[in-house]
Design a protein around this motif. Structure first.
Motif, PDB file in Angstrom:
ATOM      1  N   LEU A 550      75.881  12.372 149.988  1.00  0.00           N
ATOM      2  CA  LEU A 550      75.213  11.568 148.964  1.00  0.00           C
ATOM      3  C   LEU A 550      74.024  10.781 149.512  1.00  0.00           C
ATOM      4  O   LEU A 550      73.003  10.630 148.836  1.00  0.00           O
ATOM      5  CB  LEU A 550      76.224  10.608 148.336  1.00  0.00           C
ATOM      6  CG  LEU A 550      75.801   9.957 147.039  1.00  0.00           C
ATOM      7  CD1 LEU A 550      75.691  10.997 145.933  1.00  0.00           C
ATOM      8  CD2 LEU A 550      76.793   8.879 146.624  1.00  0.00           C
ATOM      9  N   THR A 551      74.148  10.277 150.709  1.00  0.00           N
ATOM     10  CA  THR A 551      73.071   9.417 151.210  1.00  0.00           C
ATOM     11  C   THR A 551      71.795  10.208 151.498  1.00  0.00           C
ATOM     12  O   THR A 551      70.709   9.648 151.490  1.00  0.00           O
ATOM     13  CB  THR A 551      73.497   8.676 152.498  1.00  0.00           C
ATOM     14  OG1 THR A 551      73.981   9.643 153.409  1.00  0.00           O
ATOM     15  CG2 THR A 551      74.558   7.646 152.210  1.00  0.00           C
ATOM     16  N   SER A 552      71.925  11.505 151.699  1.00  0.00           N
ATOM     17  CA  SER A 552      70.724  12.276 152.065  1.00  0.00           C
ATOM     18  C   SER A 552      70.295  13.292 151.008  1.00  0.00           C
ATOM     19  O   SER A 552      69.154  13.730 151.009  1.00  0.00           O
ATOM     20  CB  SER A 552      70.975  13.015 153.380  1.00  0.00           C
ATOM     21  OG  SER A 552      72.121  13.837 153.240  1.00  0.00           O
ATOM     22  N   ASN A 553      71.182  13.653 150.096  1.00  0.00           N
ATOM     23  CA  ASN A 553      70.854  14.722 149.152  1.00  0.00           C
ATOM     24  C   ASN A 553      70.449  14.151 147.799  1.00  0.00           C
ATOM     25  O   ASN A 553      71.271  13.606 147.059  1.00  0.00           O
ATOM     26  CB  ASN A 553      72.074  15.647 149.000  1.00  0.00           C
ATOM     27  CG  ASN A 553      71.739  16.881 148.192  1.00  0.00           C
ATOM     28  OD1 ASN A 553      71.101  16.793 147.143  1.00  0.00           O
ATOM     29  ND2 ASN A 553      72.159  18.027 148.675  1.00  0.00           N
ATOM     30  N   LYS A 554      69.164  14.283 147.479  1.00  0.00           N
ATOM     31  CA  LYS A 554      68.624  13.706 146.242  1.00  0.00           C
ATOM     32  C   LYS A 554      69.281  14.336 145.007  1.00  0.00           C
ATOM     33  O   LYS A 554      69.596  13.650 144.034  1.00  0.00           O
ATOM     34  CB  LYS A 554      67.104  13.963 146.232  1.00  0.00           C
ATOM     35  CG  LYS A 554      66.390  13.412 145.032  1.00  0.00           C
ATOM     36  CD  LYS A 554      66.303  11.909 145.075  1.00  0.00           C
ATOM     37  CE  LYS A 554      65.657  11.377 143.808  1.00  0.00           C
ATOM     38  NZ  LYS A 554      65.894   9.960 143.609  1.00  0.00           N
ATOM     39  N   GLY A 555      69.479  15.657 145.061  1.00  0.00           N
ATOM     40  CA  GLY A 555      70.090  16.348 143.926  1.00  0.00           C
ATOM     41  C   GLY A 555      71.490  15.816 143.635  1.00  0.00           C
ATOM     42  O   GLY A 555      71.846  15.550 142.482  1.00  0.00           O
ATOM     43  N   ASP A 556      72.279  15.620 144.687  1.00  0.00           N
ATOM     44  CA  ASP A 556      73.628  15.085 144.515  1.00  0.00           C
ATOM     45  C   ASP A 556      73.565  13.671 143.931  1.00  0.00           C
ATOM     46  O   ASP A 556      74.399  13.287 143.102  1.00  0.00           O
ATOM     47  CB  ASP A 556      74.370  15.055 145.855  1.00  0.00           C
ATOM     48  CG  ASP A 556      74.745  16.456 146.324  1.00  0.00           C
ATOM     49  OD1 ASP A 556      74.616  17.398 145.518  1.00  0.00           O
ATOM     50  OD2 ASP A 556      75.148  16.606 147.492  1.00  0.00           O
ATOM     51  N   GLN A 557      72.576  12.914 144.372  1.00  0.00           N
ATOM     52  CA  GLN A 557      72.444  11.532 143.863  1.00  0.00           C
ATOM     53  C   GLN A 557      72.235  11.538 142.353  1.00  0.00           C
ATOM     54  O   GLN A 557      72.875  10.776 141.616  1.00  0.00           O
ATOM     55  CB  GLN A 557      71.267  10.833 144.550  1.00  0.00           C
ATOM     56  CG  GLN A 557      71.521  10.538 146.015  1.00  0.00           C
ATOM     57  CD  GLN A 557      70.261  10.114 146.752  1.00  0.00           C
ATOM     58  OE1 GLN A 557      69.223   9.845 146.149  1.00  0.00           O
ATOM     59  NE2 GLN A 557      70.340  10.064 148.070  1.00  0.00           N
ATOM     60  N   VAL A 558      71.342  12.420 141.897  1.00  0.00           N
ATOM     61  CA  VAL A 558      71.046  12.477 140.459  1.00  0.00           C
ATOM     62  C   VAL A 558      72.299  12.877 139.682  1.00  0.00           C
ATOM     63  O   VAL A 558      72.647  12.268 138.664  1.00  0.00           O
ATOM     64  CB  VAL A 558      69.910  13.497 140.186  1.00  0.00           C
ATOM     65  CG1 VAL A 558      69.735  13.729 138.699  1.00  0.00           C
ATOM     66  CG2 VAL A 558      68.615  13.002 140.790  1.00  0.00           C
ATOM     67  N   ILE A 559      73.012  13.869 140.211  1.00  0.00           N
ATOM     68  CA  ILE A 559      74.195  14.354 139.482  1.00  0.00           C
ATOM     69  C   ILE A 559      75.289  13.289 139.453  1.00  0.00           C
ATOM     70  O   ILE A 559      75.867  12.996 138.404  1.00  0.00           O
ATOM     71  CB  ILE A 559      74.712  15.652 140.129  1.00  0.00           C
ATOM     72  CG1 ILE A 559      73.680  16.773 139.960  1.00  0.00           C
ATOM     73  CG2 ILE A 559      76.038  16.084 139.503  1.00  0.00           C
ATOM     74  CD1 ILE A 559      74.013  18.044 140.698  1.00  0.00           C
TER      75      ILE A 559
ATOM     76  N   GLU B  90      60.924   5.371 131.601  1.00  0.00           N
ATOM     77  CA  GLU B  90      61.162   6.741 132.069  1.00  0.00           C
ATOM     78  C   GLU B  90      62.552   7.189 131.615  1.00  0.00           C
ATOM     79  O   GLU B  90      63.528   6.456 131.792  1.00  0.00           O
ATOM     80  CB  GLU B  90      61.103   6.743 133.593  1.00  0.00           C
ATOM     81  CG  GLU B  90      61.003   8.120 134.162  1.00  0.00           C
ATOM     82  CD  GLU B  90      60.968   8.066 135.671  1.00  0.00           C
ATOM     83  OE1 GLU B  90      61.375   9.037 136.271  1.00  0.00           O
ATOM     84  OE2 GLU B  90      60.527   7.037 136.214  1.00  0.00           O
ATOM     85  N   PRO B  91      62.649   8.364 131.024  1.00  0.00           N
ATOM     86  CA  PRO B  91      63.972   8.790 130.564  1.00  0.00           C
ATOM     87  C   PRO B  91      64.895   9.097 131.734  1.00  0.00           C
ATOM     88  O   PRO B  91      64.445   9.501 132.797  1.00  0.00           O
ATOM     89  CB  PRO B  91      63.673  10.060 129.775  1.00  0.00           C
ATOM     90  CG  PRO B  91      62.400  10.561 130.323  1.00  0.00           C
ATOM     91  CD  PRO B  91      61.631   9.382 130.790  1.00  0.00           C
ATOM     92  N   ARG B  92      66.155   8.901 131.517  1.00  0.00           N
ATOM     93  CA  ARG B  92      67.148   9.186 132.559  1.00  0.00           C
ATOM     94  C   ARG B  92      68.166  10.148 131.985  1.00  0.00           C
ATOM     95  O   ARG B  92      68.430  10.129 130.790  1.00  0.00           O
ATOM     96  CB  ARG B  92      67.860   7.892 132.980  1.00  0.00           C
ATOM     97  CG  ARG B  92      66.960   6.938 133.715  1.00  0.00           C
ATOM     98  CD  ARG B  92      67.412   5.532 133.440  1.00  0.00           C
ATOM     99  NE  ARG B  92      68.724   5.314 133.994  1.00  0.00           N
ATOM    100  CZ  ARG B  92      68.953   4.745 135.163  1.00  0.00           C
ATOM    101  NH1 ARG B  92      67.965   4.360 135.907  1.00  0.00           N
ATOM    102  NH2 ARG B  92      70.170   4.562 135.606  1.00  0.00           N
ATOM    103  N   ALA B  93      68.698  10.957 132.870  1.00  0.00           N
ATOM    104  CA  ALA B  93      69.675  11.949 132.407  1.00  0.00           C
ATOM    105  C   ALA B  93      70.885  11.244 131.818  1.00  0.00           C
ATOM    106  O   ALA B  93      71.389  10.287 132.375  1.00  0.00           O
ATOM    107  CB  ALA B  93      70.116  12.814 133.567  1.00  0.00           C
ATOM    108  N   GLU B  94      71.286  11.686 130.690  1.00  0.00           N
ATOM    109  CA  GLU B  94      72.524  11.163 130.131  1.00  0.00           C
ATOM    110  C   GLU B  94      73.096  12.187 129.176  1.00  0.00           C
ATOM    111  O   GLU B  94      72.379  13.045 128.663  1.00  0.00           O
ATOM    112  CB  GLU B  94      72.305   9.846 129.404  1.00  0.00           C
ATOM    113  CG  GLU B  94      71.487   9.978 128.155  1.00  0.00           C
ATOM    114  CD  GLU B  94      71.481   8.692 127.337  1.00  0.00           C
ATOM    115  OE1 GLU B  94      71.233   8.782 126.143  1.00  0.00           O
ATOM    116  OE2 GLU B  94      71.732   7.624 127.911  1.00  0.00           O
TER     117      GLU B  94
END
Lengths: 626, 176
Positions: A550-559, B90-94
């Motif tokens: 989580l601390t390094s992966n931006k995609g995981d952070q968003v999810i 800014e829109p955010r995923a939801e």
């Protein structure tokens, strides 16, 4: 109760002490803010219309136009008698007309409406006029050649004293940003779902640590292979990894497994041969066109690879056993059955202390089941099952308030992880006995531990579909006089597939009892969102693969952040699994994830060490309830 | 009187006009605003901001025959403004979720306002002001800045549509 009574209830504040406390709290907050404002000299009423709306004496059109202006809306008025249109400066600007346009008209207005929306808008206006009713319509405006604005237009019919329509009054709001955001939101959500599905797909087919095939994929490949001639299946079980994990943490164990996998690939590397990681410490190999003798030679090569690895600091070597079965002897075998037979052969090797055991192909499912039943019963009878507890940290209070119970099987000196034996037990219909064992142990444990201990246990799909299982849980909790609210049942998506109706009934019964339900490994499968919507989960456990980096992966952070927000909206609490870095805790707290679980919080510990001897605890419980 | 000198201090006296207004309308205002937004945190903020203005201008607002009329109008405008500002963020995923009762109390007023929120916002506001509260049709038109004709139409159509929502919601029958 009639509709007026119900509507009046909507304005009836709850007559509770809690509500009174909220009111008092609200008043105190007002007092504090008022004091601060006085001190700073700021005026909270700046820009606020203070006039009493109920003393408004303007005619309707003027009143509406004035109020719309206050709300930042454009307005227009059309009078039927004169067919004259007037618009506010704000609306003129929205339509892209400058001050040079002094004579507004309906055709001039419609000219600016996007050609695809013109018919809809005209139809709505005509209908409103005909029926003397109100209409709202969202449409596009094209101005200055190609600039598109989205307007939400609210049109009302003006009546005279005899209730005859005399004109229209409309207010228009520029909702372009809102529409763009909604479109962007839809795109982001779609992307999110795709990412979750993609992650789920790759996780389902490949082991994320070694890149080898997963058990599921291997079985599917095996199904295909048996149709194309004879061959062998080997199952290699590693021994000694538990010590590495204990000494070096899971990273140490993962590293060693990765090294072994790389070395095994070199031995197996040939067209048609497949290597898979089918359990935490087990590798499976498919070799078509090879007899048992050839298989034994390959098994020896595999064991050589294993024996050259050291557990730690060069003192002790890694050990392994192999179970071997041959297929294509005239009987139609499924991939899953072959793997079970190889597993039974491996079990025999472990039991007898041999490096290699060649298994028989059990002629029937019944024979396999009998063999496995004996194994399960023996494990229960001889106390080979062991419960471990892993803490869950409440991120809001920074306290450990829950533990997940994890089942381990001791074979020889090795602790076998559930992924090595539960899939087979489930396939042979023996999982119910294991689930009952765990529920019984958990209930006993709760009876002997402080009342603030909360346990989470895993339940298989087989038990979810078993109508008697919920009764068993109820009976056990009742027997030990345990508060059901102290127990959460974790269900995986796999357990729910094809079981949704039964799962719904199971969930309803458990919730009626007072237990909680958790959806495990959320984000690892295809249909997690569907299950979340259709079943009453209290907790969602975010799959560890999304959390580990989580601390390094931006995609995981968003999810992870999105899952946490979505669950918060749904009123479902979240647990982040496999939290292995201390830095991830703060991030998860920021995402408002409720609990964290993983090595950064605490390792799994045998229950007997954490809560006192399990058996002793059980004896105390029996004594108390006798 | 301390209230209108320098700072406001709650008196704890239910007869105090400002506190009476707050006690009577703070929860109702939240239920009313729920017809426009499902974000209870935002609603809470808007309600408190509106009462803060009422408090700052209390000498003026207390003169109104029905201060509630001003409250509902001011709070609605404030909420619209906040929603407009948020639309520019800014829109955010939801993933859209069914709203939940933030109070966890299964309170009837909150539950019914959740159902009202299934109507178009202005229609729900008309129903709330005219049927849940005791504003006349003319007053509702003045508060919402719409015509009397719209109020009457929305009141009629809104009741019909709300009845359908109630039937779909399958509310527990009395005595069940």
């Amino acid at each position: 109760m009639d509709i007026d009574e119900i509507l009046r209830l909507a304005a009836t504040p709850p007559a509770t002490a809690w509500h009174d406390a909220q009111v008092r709290k609200g008043l105190r907050q007002l007092e504090q803010r008022h004091r601060e404002l006085r001190r700073s000299g700021r005026d909270p009423a700046e820009g606020v219309e203070l006039a009493d709306p109920l003393r408004d004496t303007d005619d309707e059109a003027a009143r509406i136009a004035r109020q719309a202006e206050l709300a930042g809306l454009g307005t227009f008025t059309w009078t039927a008698k004169t067919n004259l249109l007037s618009w506010s400066n704000r609306l003129a600007r929205m339509l892209g007309f400058g001050p040079e346009v002094t004579t507004p008209s309906v055709p001039l207005c419609l000219e600016r409406v996007h050609y695809q929306d013109r018919e809809l808008l005209t139809h709505q206006l005509e209908q409103a006029w005909r029926t003397a009713s109100t209409t709202e319509v969202q449409h596009r405006i094209v101005r200055d050649g190609d600039e598109i604005l989205h307007l939400h237009t609210f049109v009302e019919v003006l009546l005279d004293d005899a209730d005859t329509p005399v004109g229209l009054v409309g207010t228009a709001q520029d909702v372009t940003e809102l529409v763009r955001n909604q479109q962007e939101l839809a795109r982001v959500n779609k992307r999110l779902e795709t990412i979750i599905s993609t992650v789920g797909e790759s996780l389902a087919d490949y082991d994320p640590h070694t890149g080898l095939l997963s058990r599921r994929r291997f079985v599917s490949e095996l199904d295909r292979a048996v149709d194309h001639g004879p061959g062998i299946v080997l199952l290699l079980g590693l021994a000694g990894l538990g010590e590495v994990n204990r000494a070096q943490g899971p990273e140490g164990g993962d590293r060693l497994v990765e090294q072994v996998a790389t070395a095994l690939k070199r031995v197996i590397d040939a067209p048609g041969r497949l290597l898979a990681r089918v359990g935490g410490t087990e590798f499976a190999v498919l070799i078509p066109g090879v007899s048992m003798d050839g298989g034994a030679a390959i098994a020896a090569d595999l064991l050589d690879v294993v024996h050259t690895r050291y557990l730690s600091a060069g003192r002790q070597r890694l050990d392994g056993r192999v179970g071997l079965v041959e297929y294509g002897q005239g009987r139609p075998e499924s991939g899953e059955d072959l793997l079970i037979d190889a597993d039974l052969a491996l079990y025999e090797a472990k039991d007898t202390g041999k490096d290699l055991a060649s298994g028989v192909l059990y002629a029937s499912r019944r024979a396999r089941r009998a063999q496995w039943r004996e194994r399960v019963e023996q494990a229960i009878r001889l106390d080979r099952f062991e419960l471990h507890a892993q803490p869950l940290l409440d991120l809001a209070t920074n306290r450990v308030t829950r533990h997940e119970l994890l089942l381990r099987l001791t074979e020889g000196n090795e602790l076998v992880t559930p992924s090595s034996f539960l899939p087979t037990a489930e396939r042979l219909g023996l999982i119910g006995e294991i689930d009952r064992y765990v529920v019984g142990q958990a209930a006993e444990l709760l009876a002997t531990t402080p009342a603030d201990l909360h346990l989470q246990i895993n339940i298989s799909g087989g038990s979810v579909g078993d109508e008697r299982f919920a009764s068993f849980i109820e009976e056990r909790l009742d027997h030990y006089a345990v508060d059901p609210a102290r127990l959460t049942f974790e269900l995986t998506e796999t357990a729910l597939i094809g079981n949704v109706t039964a799962a719904r009934e199971f969930a309803d019964r458990l919730r009626a009892l007072g237990c909680q339900l958790a959806l495990d490994d959320f984000g690892s499968g295809y249909a997690s969102l569907t299950y979340l919507r259709s079943l009453p989960f209290d907790v969602v456990k975010i799959d560890g693969e999304l959390v580990k980096n989580l601390t390094s992966n931006k995609g995981d952070q968003v999810i992870v952040e999105s899952i946490a927000r979505m669950c918060a909206e749904l009123g479902v609490r979240t647990v982040a699994e496999c939290v292995e870095e201390a830095g991830a805790l703060e991030r998860l707290r920021g995402y408002r994830v409720d609990f964290a679980q993983g090595w950064a919080v605490g390792r799994e510990i045998p229950v007997r060490d954490l809560f006192g001897t399990q058996k002793a605890a059980s004896r105390r419980a029996r004594h108390r309830t006798a | 009187m301390a209230r209108h000198s320098l700072t406001y201090q709650p008196t704890g006296d239910p007869a105090d006009p400002f506190e009476a207004l707050y006690r009577s309308h703070s929860h109702r205002l939240k239920c009313y605003l729920r017809t426009r937004s499902s974000n209870w945190h935002l609603i809470e903020e808007v309600v408190q901001d509106t009462f803060l203005v009422a408090l700052a201008k209390w000498p003026q607002i207390r003169q109104y025959e029905k201060p509630g009329g001003w409250l509902y109008k001011a709070a609605d405008l404030k909420l619209k403004e906040r929603l407009r500002r948020e639309a520019h963020c800014e829109p955010r995923a939801e993933i859209r979720a069914e709203p939940v009762d933030p109070y966890g109390t299964a309170d009837a007023s909150v539950a019914i306002s959740e159902l009202l929120a299934q109507l178009p916002p202005r229609m729900a506001q008309v129903l709330y002001l005219s049927c849940s509260l005791d504003f006349t049709s003319k007053e509702v038109a003045q508060i919402l800045g719409i015509t009397l004709n719209t109020v009457n139409t929305y009141r009629r159509d809104g009741r019909r549509r709300f009845r359908e929502i109630l039937e779909r919601a399958d509310l527990p029958k009395r005595g069940a």
